[in-house]
Design a protein around this motif. Structure first.
Motif: not given
Length: 74
Positions: A5-25, A55-61
Motif C-alpha cells: 500500500d505504501k508503494l502507491w502513496k510513494t509513487l503519487k508523492q514522487k509523481q511517477i506513474s505506473q506507465y512510466r515504471l513500465i515504459k521507462y524503467h 527511497c527505502g524499503v519501508d517506503d514501499i512495503m
C-alpha cells in the motif's frame, strides 16, 4: 503478510506513474499486477523500485501480521 500500500502513496508523492515504471524503467505490468494484489515479488523488483524512487524499503512495503481465522470471527 507483506502489503505494498505504501508503494502507491510513494509513487503519487514522487509523481511517477505506473506507465512510466513500465515504459521507462522496464518494470513489467505483471510485476505491478502482483504488487497490487500484495502477491510475492522478488527482492530484485523491490531493489529496482527503491532505486527508481530513491527511497527505502519501508517506503514501499509493510509487514502486517496475519490474523488466524478463528480469532478474526470473535
Amino acid at each position: 503478510m507483506i502489503t505494498y500500500d505504501k508503494l502507491w502513496k510513494t509513487l503519487k508523492q514522487k509523481q511517477i506513474s505506473q506507465y512510466r515504471l513500465i515504459k521507462y524503467h522496464h518494470i513489467s505490468a505483471g510485476q505491478l499486477s502482483r504488487l497490487k494484489k500484495n502477491s510475492f515479488v522478488s527482492t530484485h523488483t523491490i531493489n529496482m523500485l527503491c532505486s527508481i524512487l530513491e527511497c527505502g524499503v519501508d517506503d514501499i512495503m509493510e509487514f502486517k501480521p496475519d490474523v488466524p481465522e478463528n480469532l478474526s470471527k470473535n
